[in-house]
Scaffold this motif. Structure first.
Motif, PDB file in Angstrom:
ATOM      1  N   ARG A 416       0.830  -1.210   0.000  1.00  0.00           N
ATOM      2  CA  ARG A 416       0.000   0.000   0.000  1.00  0.00           C
ATOM      3  C   ARG A 416       0.860   1.254   0.000  1.00  0.00           C
ATOM      4  O   ARG A 416       0.530   2.248  -0.661  1.00  0.00           O
ATOM      5  CB  ARG A 416      -0.925   0.007   1.220  1.00  0.00           C
ATOM      6  N   GLN A 417       1.972   1.207   0.732  1.00  0.00           N
ATOM      7  CA  GLN A 417       2.843   2.388   0.753  1.00  0.00           C
ATOM      8  C   GLN A 417       3.443   2.637  -0.623  1.00  0.00           C
ATOM      9  O   GLN A 417       3.588   3.775  -1.055  1.00  0.00           O
ATOM     10  CB  GLN A 417       3.944   2.198   1.793  1.00  0.00           C
ATOM     11  N   LYS A 418       3.814   1.519  -1.286  1.00  0.00           N
ATOM     12  CA  LYS A 418       4.376   1.679  -2.630  1.00  0.00           C
ATOM     13  C   LYS A 418       3.351   2.271  -3.583  1.00  0.00           C
ATOM     14  O   LYS A 418       3.695   3.025  -4.492  1.00  0.00           O
ATOM     15  CB  LYS A 418       4.844   0.316  -3.152  1.00  0.00           C
ATOM     16  N   GLN A 419       2.088   1.922  -3.358  1.00  0.00           N
ATOM     17  CA  GLN A 419       1.034   2.465  -4.229  1.00  0.00           C
ATOM     18  C   GLN A 419       0.986   3.987  -4.156  1.00  0.00           C
ATOM     19  O   GLN A 419       0.630   4.645  -5.124  1.00  0.00           O
ATOM     20  CB  GLN A 419      -0.327   1.897  -3.801  1.00  0.00           C
ATOM     21  N   TYR A 420       1.324   4.518  -2.989  1.00  0.00           N
ATOM     22  CA  TYR A 420       1.215   5.960  -2.782  1.00  0.00           C
ATOM     23  C   TYR A 420       2.556   6.667  -2.861  1.00  0.00           C
ATOM     24  O   TYR A 420       2.651   7.859  -2.661  1.00  0.00           O
ATOM     25  CB  TYR A 420       0.547   6.247  -1.429  1.00  0.00           C
ATOM     26  N   LYS A 421       3.627   5.891  -3.081  1.00  0.00           N
ATOM     27  CA  LYS A 421       4.965   6.490  -3.154  1.00  0.00           C
ATOM     28  C   LYS A 421       5.169   7.064  -4.542  1.00  0.00           C
ATOM     29  O   LYS A 421       5.151   6.340  -5.527  1.00  0.00           O
ATOM     30  CB  LYS A 421       6.005   5.387  -2.862  1.00  0.00           C
TER      31      LYS A 421
ATOM     32  N   LYS B  63      -3.092   7.655  -5.376  1.00  0.00           N
ATOM     33  CA  LYS B  63      -2.098   6.662  -5.729  1.00  0.00           C
ATOM     34  C   LYS B  63      -1.108   7.221  -6.753  1.00  0.00           C
ATOM     35  O   LYS B  63      -1.468   8.078  -7.585  1.00  0.00           O
ATOM     36  CB  LYS B  63      -2.778   5.418  -6.298  1.00  0.00           C
ATOM     37  N   ALA B  64       0.103   6.701  -6.681  1.00  0.00           N
ATOM     38  CA  ALA B  64       1.170   7.200  -7.547  1.00  0.00           C
ATOM     39  C   ALA B  64       0.809   7.021  -9.023  1.00  0.00           C
ATOM     40  O   ALA B  64       1.109   7.887  -9.852  1.00  0.00           O
ATOM     41  CB  ALA B  64       2.468   6.450  -7.224  1.00  0.00           C
ATOM     42  N   ARG B  67      -1.016   9.885 -10.607  1.00  0.00           N
ATOM     43  CA  ARG B  67      -0.400  11.217 -10.671  1.00  0.00           C
ATOM     44  C   ARG B  67       0.439  11.290 -11.961  1.00  0.00           C
ATOM     45  O   ARG B  67       1.386  10.521 -12.115  1.00  0.00           O
ATOM     46  CB  ARG B  67       0.499  11.471  -9.459  1.00  0.00           C
TER      47      ARG B  67
END
Lengths: 422, 368
Positions: A416-421, B63-64, B67
């Motif tokens: 999940r963190q990678k999804q938002y990184k 989510k990345a 973007r």
């Protein structure tokens, strides 16, 4: 009125008393019943019974008693003109007594003869070594008493570790020959033999007035202070078979100098005596040399009981076959060291951890190094159950499931963190 | 289930989009994106577009993969002409990203009218969407604080016009100048405005895809948005205690609940009112009374009621405007701003005489 029973008891007691007293003294016995021609003598040990005037016609005999002091020195101690059946007594040596009884007279054309009966009491028959008639004109047999004087000579002041000579001489200052003469020598405590130059301990004979050097050897003092030189003893006999003993005087030596010594003290501690299983326990072994020389080959064996595992330690600690030990080739005087180690108890219980110290040192005088062994044990280390121990009591799958879940959660978080990184 | 596309352009659009994604988790916790799940009723795809990478990095709940960075240094510096060129260079890249998300039933473009990337990209994106797809595209345009400067005012004027001309099916206005009444520092004010818009958008999306006691749907929304001058705004109020639903409706229609300054009863053309809450708070007489009052003034009002057990009443009103006096004032200010910028530019031109002064020493070297 005394009853019959009491009379028997009294007689019985009297007999017992008589037997007791008769046991402590020698009873009287007949030594001989010689017939002496006038001028002849009868010798019992160092006593001479001489019949000087024997007259059958007058019915008397003049009896003289001599004690033989030396070969040519007779000391008259008793004299008496005896009629037939008369007796004469004289003291024989220390406790004995001789009774001489004139039992008869025989008239002859030349010299009359006297028949004697000689009794001895207070003396053992076995101790009679001479009992015979000495013909007129013959010398009686003289048996003197030997007296061996032992002289031990050495310097009164010696240096520790330095050899010094001891000379032992023997001199017969008695008037009899010493036979079967044997010597026994003792060096004494704090002294060690370095060299033996002469040794003649017998058996030997030594005539009266003679002397002989029997021992020459070199000793070395191994401890400072006053040291007693051991005595030399002699055992010998006179020609009559009597035993004698002599001993040299004590000789005190003043030993100067200082003995070298490594005096390593050991202390052993642990950080706590109450710990949880599988936790780590730190221990410290402290060594200090308060002596005046170095300890060589110093070794401390740390004795771990079953259930306690060695984990690690300072550089001074090496393990052989799983057993930790400290080894220091040379541990100087005034040197001090603290060596730490870590162990892990794997089982619940009460334990002791031992530390056995051994080392050697050269005292500067001895041929072989001195060995020293000491021990320092920490006792009563209590190992209790750890709070997580209960985990180990369950099968693997009990842990595997939560671990898989936790791992899954972890992976999910990373995902999940990678999804938002960005 | 509706398929909804929400595009956030530029810094302002990105932040509103991020706020929508955050609010969709239903909690303000920063760990919600890890452990939570977004509660969109519809199939909502969000895309953030920006030339400034730092603005994209600031986003926390988007989510990345959603973007899209358009590489051009660090933004276009409020220069709309430059922004348009950058968009044209990267148009296919942006549209491919949208294309691969699938088919949509409705799209929203969130943007500031005053900035660089948002104000220049948004009209062009809307035009491309309209050219390529047949779903309605609505824009949510944020107007600047008037005191933010002449460039922003002139950008707003031109951008808003171009959005209207791009084919947008409706422009929902939010005015920072109007909303600054919330108070607080600048950051708090921006965050508050973004959250306010995000909550309204979520409520709207939720309402368009909910089973209602009284139905409003996407068709009603389209009808409402097609009315008036193509401009709209949203009013919203959420009671935090037991309040008569009539009061909640009134507050949603007041300046307390609107995103743009308007006199609803005079300037609105059509409206859609959605009321949500526990049945016990939804007095139908009160609702009817207030809806009738509104419809008697502006004409048609679509009405929807969503029953949610245990919730206090909430009201969202979408209003299309026939006229907007506030917008006229904005354009007056924008004209003034354009003149100021023009004068400034001519003054700079005249300063080129300085070049002549410097040219007098051409060919000389200093002598010491």
């Amino acid at each position: 009125m005394i009853s019959g029973k009491k009379l028997i008891a009294t007689i019985f007691i009297a007999l017992i008393i008589l037997l007791i007293f008769s046991g402590t003294a020698f009873g009287s016995f007949k030594v001989d019943d010689p017939t002496l021609t006038q001028g002849e003598s009868y010798q019992i040990n160092s006593y001479l019974i001489e019949a000087t005037l024997v007259s059958e016609s007058s019915g008397t005999a003049d009896i003289r008693i001599y004690e033989i002091e030396s070969v040519d020195d007779f000391n008259e101690i008793e004299r008496k003109m005896l009629d037939v059946n008369d007796t004469l007594t004289f003291d024989f040596q220390e406790n004995g007594e001789v009774e001489v009884k004139l039992t008869g007279l025989i008239g002859r054309s030349t010299l009359d003869r006297a028949e004697l009966a000689i009794y001895l009491s207070g003396y053992s028959r076995n101790d009679i070594h001479i009992s015979e008639i000495i013909d007129y004109g013959d010398d009686p047999k003289f048996v003197g008493s030997p007296d061996i004087k032992i002289t031990k000579e050495a310097d009164e002041t010696v240096e520790i570790g330095e050899p010094f000579r001891v000379t032992v001489r023997a001199e017969n200052v008695g008037d009899g020959k010493a036979v079967d003469l044997e010597f026994t020598d003792n060096h004494g405590q704090g002294l060690s033999i370095e060299d033996t130059i002469l040794e003649d301990k017998g058996p030997m004979s030594l005539d009266a007035g003679d002397s002989k050097t029997i021992l020459i050897y070199e000793l070395k003092a191994t401890q400072p202070g006053e040291v007693e030189l051991g005595t030399t003893t002699a055992r010998y006999y006179d020609e009559a078979g009597n035993r004698f003993d002599s001993e040299s005087d004590e000789l005190i030596l003043d030993v100067e100098g200082t003995l070298q010594k490594a005096d390593v003290s050991i202390s052993h501690t642990v950080e706590s005596k109450n710990i949880e299983r599988n936790s780590r326990l730190d221990g410290t072994i402290s060594l200090r040399n308060d002596g005046n020389t170095a300890a060589k080959g110093l070794r401390v064996d740390i004795e771990l009981p079953p259930g306690v595992e060695f984990v690690s330690g300072d550089d001074e600690i090496e393990t052989r076959g799983g057993n930790p030990s400290i080894y220091i080739e040379s541990f100087s005087q005034r040197q001090q060291i603290d060596v730490s180690y870590t162990v892990r108890p794997t089982d619940i219980g009460e334990y002791n951890i031992g530390a056995n110290l051994s080392y050697e040192y050269d005292d500067g005088f001895s041929d072989t190094p001195e060995e020293v062994n000491k021990e320092a044990t920490v006792e009563g280390i209590t190992v209790i159950e750890a709070w997580y121990d209960f985990l180990l009591e369950y099968p693997l799958y009990v842990y595997a499931v939560p671990l898989v879940i936790i791992g899954g959660i972890g992976l999910f978080i990373i995902h999940r963190q990678k999804q938002y990184k960005f | 289930m509706l398929n909804v596309l929400v595009i956030g352009n530029g810094q302002c659009g990105n932040r509103i989009l991020d706020a929508i994604n955050r609010e969709a988790f239903g909690t303000g916790s920063k760990y919600a994106k890890i452990f939570g799940k977004q509660k969109f009723k519809s199939n909502v795809e969000t895309i953030a577009v920006n030339t400034a990478i730092n603005d994209l990095k600031e986003m926390q709940f988007t989510k990345a993969k959603d973007r899209i960075h358009i590489p051009h240094l660090h933004g276009v510096g409020a220069n709309r002409n430059l922004g348009k060129k950058v968009f044209e260079s990267n148009k296919e890249h942006i549209m491919r990203n949208i294309e691969k998300r699938g088919r949509f039933d409705i799209a929203f473009v969130l943007t500031s009218a005053s900035g660089g990337t948002g104000s220049s990209f948004s009209p062009l994106i809307i035009k491309e969407l309209k050219d390529r797809y047949d779903f309605p595209v609505y824009s949510v345009v944020v107007l600047p604080f008037r005191e933010e400067g002449t460039l922003y005012l002139q950008n707003s004027a031109f951008s808003l016009r171009e959005i209207r001309e791009s084919g947008s099916d409706g422009i929902i206005l939010a005015d920072n100048q109007f909303l600054k009444q919330m108070g607080g520092d600048v950051k708090t004010a921006y965050d508050g405005i973004n959250t306010m818009i995000a909550k309204r958008m979520l409520f709207l999306l939720d309402s368009l895809d909910s089973e209602m006691m009284m139905v409003t749907d996407l068709g009603d929304f389209k009808t409402v948005m097609s009315g008036g001058a193509g401009l709209a705004t949203i009013g919203f109020y959420q009671a935090d205690q037991e309040v008569p639903v009539i009061n909640v409706i009134q507050r949603a229609l007041s300046s307390q609940g609107l995103l743009f300054s308007t006199n609803v009863y005079e300037e609105a053309s059509r409206a859609m009112i959605i009321i949500k809450g526990d049945r016990k708070y939804l007095d139908i007489d009160e609702i009817s009374q207030e809806v009738e009052k509104l419809s008697s003034s502006i004409g048609h009002v679509f009405k929807g009621i969503v029953v949610r057990d245990g919730e206090y009443p909430q009201v969202l009103v979408v209003l299309t405007l026939e006229s907007a006096s506030e917008l006229e004032r904005l354009y007056s200010a924008a004209v003034e701003a354009i003149n100021i910028e023009r004068e400034k530019k001519s003054r700079v031109e005249s300063q080129k005489d300085m070049d002549k002064a410097f040219s007098q020493i051409d060919g000389y070297e200093p002598s010491y």
